[in-house]
Scaffold this motif. Structure first.
Motif, PDB file in Angstrom:
ATOM      1  N   LYS A   1      39.067   8.717  48.931  1.00  0.00           N
ATOM      2  CA  LYS A   1      39.398   8.996  47.581  1.00  0.00           C
ATOM      3  C   LYS A   1      39.904  10.273  47.115  1.00  0.00           C
ATOM      4  CE  LYS A   1      35.795   5.510  46.643  1.00  0.00           C
ATOM      5  NZ  LYS A   1      34.645   5.378  46.726  1.00  0.00           N
ATOM      6  N   SER A   2      40.509  11.233  47.899  1.00  0.00           N
ATOM      7  CA  SER A   2      40.477  12.427  47.675  1.00  0.00           C
ATOM      8  C   SER A   2      42.405  12.383  47.911  1.00  0.00           C
ATOM      9  CB  SER A   2      40.697  13.242  47.596  1.00  0.00           C
ATOM     10  OG  SER A   2      39.573  13.861  48.772  1.00  0.00           O
ATOM     11  N   THR A   3      43.022  13.381  48.299  1.00  0.00           N
ATOM     12  CA  THR A   3      43.976  13.838  48.863  1.00  0.00           C
ATOM     13  C   THR A   3      43.798  14.000  50.444  1.00  0.00           C
ATOM     14  OG1 THR A   3      45.363  15.368  47.207  1.00  0.00           O
ATOM     15  CG2 THR A   3      45.973  15.844  49.431  1.00  0.00           C
ATOM     16  N   ILE A   4      44.535  13.597  51.467  1.00  0.00           N
ATOM     17  CA  ILE A   4      44.643  13.462  52.554  1.00  0.00           C
ATOM     18  C   ILE A   4      44.931  14.994  53.031  1.00  0.00           C
ATOM     19  CG2 ILE A   4      44.454  12.334  55.347  1.00  0.00           C
ATOM     20  CD1 ILE A   4      44.112   9.774  53.739  1.00  0.00           C
ATOM     21  N   TRP A   5      43.951  15.512  53.443  1.00  0.00           N
ATOM     22  CA  TRP A   5      45.338  16.994  53.678  1.00  0.00           C
ATOM     23  C   TRP A   5      46.173  17.090  54.760  1.00  0.00           C
ATOM     24  CZ3 TRP A   5      46.945  20.661  50.646  1.00  0.00           C
ATOM     25  CH2 TRP A   5      46.022  20.920  49.782  1.00  0.00           C
ATOM     26  N   GLY A   6      45.574  16.641  56.405  1.00  0.00           N
ATOM     27  CA  GLY A   6      45.788  16.208  57.370  1.00  0.00           C
ATOM     28  C   GLY A   6      45.465  14.939  58.248  1.00  0.00           C
ATOM     29  N   VAL A   7      45.648  15.479  59.551  1.00  0.00           N
ATOM     30  CA  VAL A   7      45.767  14.273  60.173  1.00  0.00           C
ATOM     31  C   VAL A   7      45.673  15.160  61.792  1.00  0.00           C
ATOM     32  CG1 VAL A   7      47.783  13.412  61.432  1.00  0.00           C
ATOM     33  CG2 VAL A   7      46.034  12.224  61.359  1.00  0.00           C
ATOM     34  N   ARG A   8      44.559  14.533  63.057  1.00  0.00           N
ATOM     35  CA  ARG A   8      44.561  15.213  63.880  1.00  0.00           C
ATOM     36  C   ARG A   8      44.215  13.835  65.077  1.00  0.00           C
ATOM     37  NH1 ARG A   8      47.384  17.763  62.280  1.00  0.00           N
ATOM     38  NH2 ARG A   8      47.537  20.570  61.720  1.00  0.00           N
ATOM     39  N   HIS A   9      45.300  13.773  66.068  1.00  0.00           N
ATOM     40  CA  HIS A   9      44.928  12.990  67.426  1.00  0.00           C
ATOM     41  C   HIS A   9      43.955  13.054  68.033  1.00  0.00           C
ATOM     42  CE1 HIS A   9      48.272  10.464  65.384  1.00  0.00           C
ATOM     43  NE2 HIS A   9      47.804   9.837  65.905  1.00  0.00           N
TER      44      HIS A   9
ATOM     45  N   GLY B   1      41.821  21.841  57.772  1.00  0.00           N
ATOM     46  CA  GLY B   1      42.177  22.868  59.243  1.00  0.00           C
ATOM     47  C   GLY B   1      41.272  21.893  59.661  1.00  0.00           C
ATOM     48  N   PHE B   2      41.861  21.127  61.389  1.00  0.00           N
ATOM     49  CA  PHE B   2      40.766  20.817  62.424  1.00  0.00           C
ATOM     50  C   PHE B   2      41.822  20.798  63.523  1.00  0.00           C
ATOM     51  CE2 PHE B   2      39.716  17.040  64.220  1.00  0.00           C
ATOM     52  CZ  PHE B   2      38.517  16.845  64.330  1.00  0.00           C
ATOM     53  N   ASP B   3      40.798  20.593  64.392  1.00  0.00           N
ATOM     54  CA  ASP B   3      41.492  20.554  65.772  1.00  0.00           C
ATOM     55  C   ASP B   3      40.660  20.710  66.772  1.00  0.00           C
ATOM     56  OD1 ASP B   3      43.851  21.073  67.576  1.00  0.00           O
ATOM     57  OD2 ASP B   3      43.408  23.081  67.953  1.00  0.00           O
ATOM     58  N   TRP B   4      40.787  19.568  68.156  1.00  0.00           N
ATOM     59  CA  TRP B   4      39.878  18.918  68.906  1.00  0.00           C
ATOM     60  C   TRP B   4      40.457  20.064  69.652  1.00  0.00           C
ATOM     61  CZ3 TRP B   4      37.160  14.525  67.887  1.00  0.00           C
ATOM     62  CH2 TRP B   4      37.122  13.947  66.999  1.00  0.00           C
ATOM     63  N   SER B   5      38.870  20.017  70.266  1.00  0.00           N
ATOM     64  CA  SER B   5      38.785  21.052  71.965  1.00  0.00           C
ATOM     65  C   SER B   5      39.362  19.652  73.171  1.00  0.00           C
ATOM     66  CB  SER B   5      38.031  20.932  72.704  1.00  0.00           C
ATOM     67  OG  SER B   5      37.457  21.130  73.869  1.00  0.00           O
ATOM     68  N   PRO B   6      40.899  20.732  73.727  1.00  0.00           N
ATOM     69  CA  PRO B   6      41.885  19.729  74.702  1.00  0.00           C
ATOM     70  C   PRO B   6      40.345  19.308  76.200  1.00  0.00           C
ATOM     71  CG  PRO B   6      42.097  22.412  74.665  1.00  0.00           C
ATOM     72  CD  PRO B   6      41.060  21.589  73.537  1.00  0.00           C
ATOM     73  N   ASP B   7      39.489  20.080  76.078  1.00  0.00           N
ATOM     74  CA  ASP B   7      38.881  20.012  77.759  1.00  0.00           C
ATOM     75  C   ASP B   7      37.561  19.238  77.332  1.00  0.00           C
ATOM     76  OD1 ASP B   7      40.529  21.859  78.729  1.00  0.00           O
ATOM     77  OD2 ASP B   7      40.014  23.929  77.626  1.00  0.00           O
ATOM     78  N   LYS B   8      36.955  19.228  76.508  1.00  0.00           N
ATOM     79  CA  LYS B   8      35.576  18.817  75.674  1.00  0.00           C
ATOM     80  C   LYS B   8      35.605  17.592  74.682  1.00  0.00           C
ATOM     81  CE  LYS B   8      33.425  21.877  78.407  1.00  0.00           C
ATOM     82  NZ  LYS B   8      32.351  21.273  79.874  1.00  0.00           N
ATOM     83  N   GLU B   9      35.788  16.327  75.598  1.00  0.00           N
ATOM     84  CA  GLU B   9      36.084  15.355  74.044  1.00  0.00           C
ATOM     85  C   GLU B   9      35.186  15.370  73.605  1.00  0.00           C
ATOM     86  OE1 GLU B   9      37.579  10.620  74.517  1.00  0.00           O
ATOM     87  OE2 GLU B   9      35.726  11.103  75.781  1.00  0.00           O
ATOM     88  N   GLY B  10      35.176  15.204  72.290  1.00  0.00           N
ATOM     89  CA  GLY B  10      34.298  15.516  70.554  1.00  0.00           C
ATOM     90  C   GLY B  10      34.194  16.442  69.973  1.00  0.00           C
TER      91      GLY B  10
END
Length: 179
Positions: free
Chosen positions: A81-89, A148-157
């Motif tokens: 219900k607002s701007t979506i600033w980004g996406v991260r797979h 800003g958002f980022d996933w860990s490449p080593d620890k899922e979740g």
């Protein structure tokens, strides 16, 4: 895919460039200002491209099969219900991704492939078929946009996010293996 780059503009333009031939490979306009783009993974053939917008919508393009007149198929969802600033797979599962909301929320999504990814049009030319997107979770982390958002490449979740409230949050998303 190596040599392919996608760019966007605040007028809704998305352009995909082939850097090897220095040419525009594909372009479209999604009618809203684009805030973010991301391919699902860098180390595989092009598969999915997600574009987020100012109007609270995001477009998931299946970029595996291009049609000469209709381009790439896509599915459009409204969220936050607002701007979506980004996406991260999620690096461990390219079909799962997080969108970042202007209302301080993050949404976890899963892309589901159709039974057949291609079909023939009236002329017999192959065209792609878009899948569906399923919202897995929605949580408000603060009162200001998550930028800003980022996933860990080593620890899922394991993930980290930041917002306009000048806060950095470390989060854990559980049960991702069951998706």
């Amino acid at each position: 895919s190596s040599g392919i780059n996608a760019e966007y503009g605040d007028n809704g333009d998305i352009k995909m460039f082939d850097l090897r031939t220095m040419s525009v490979r594909w372009e479209t306009n999604i009618s809203n200002g684009v805030c973010g783009l991301q391919f699902d993974r860098r180390d595989i053939l092009m598969n999915k491209l997600v574009a987020t917008t100012l109007e609270g919508k995001f477009h998931t393009f299946d970029v595996r099969t291009h049609h000469a007149t209709q381009g790439y198929p896509s599915v459009i969802e409204k969220a936050h219900k607002s701007t979506i600033w980004g996406v991260r797979h999620l690096p461990q599962n390219r079909d799962v991704y997080m969108t970042l909301g202007g209302n301080g929320s993050v949404c976890l999504w899963k892309y589901n492939y159709p039974k057949e990814r291609t079909k023939a049009d009236a002329n017999g030319d192959e065209m792609g078929v878009a899948g569906t997107v399923e919202q897995i979770q929605n949580v408000v982390l603060g009162g200001q946009p998550i930028s800003g958002f980022d996933w860990s490449p080593d620890k899922e979740g394991l993930c980290v996010c930041s917002g306009f409230d000048q806060t950095v949050r470390v989060c854990i998303v559980t049960r991702l293996k069951s998706l």
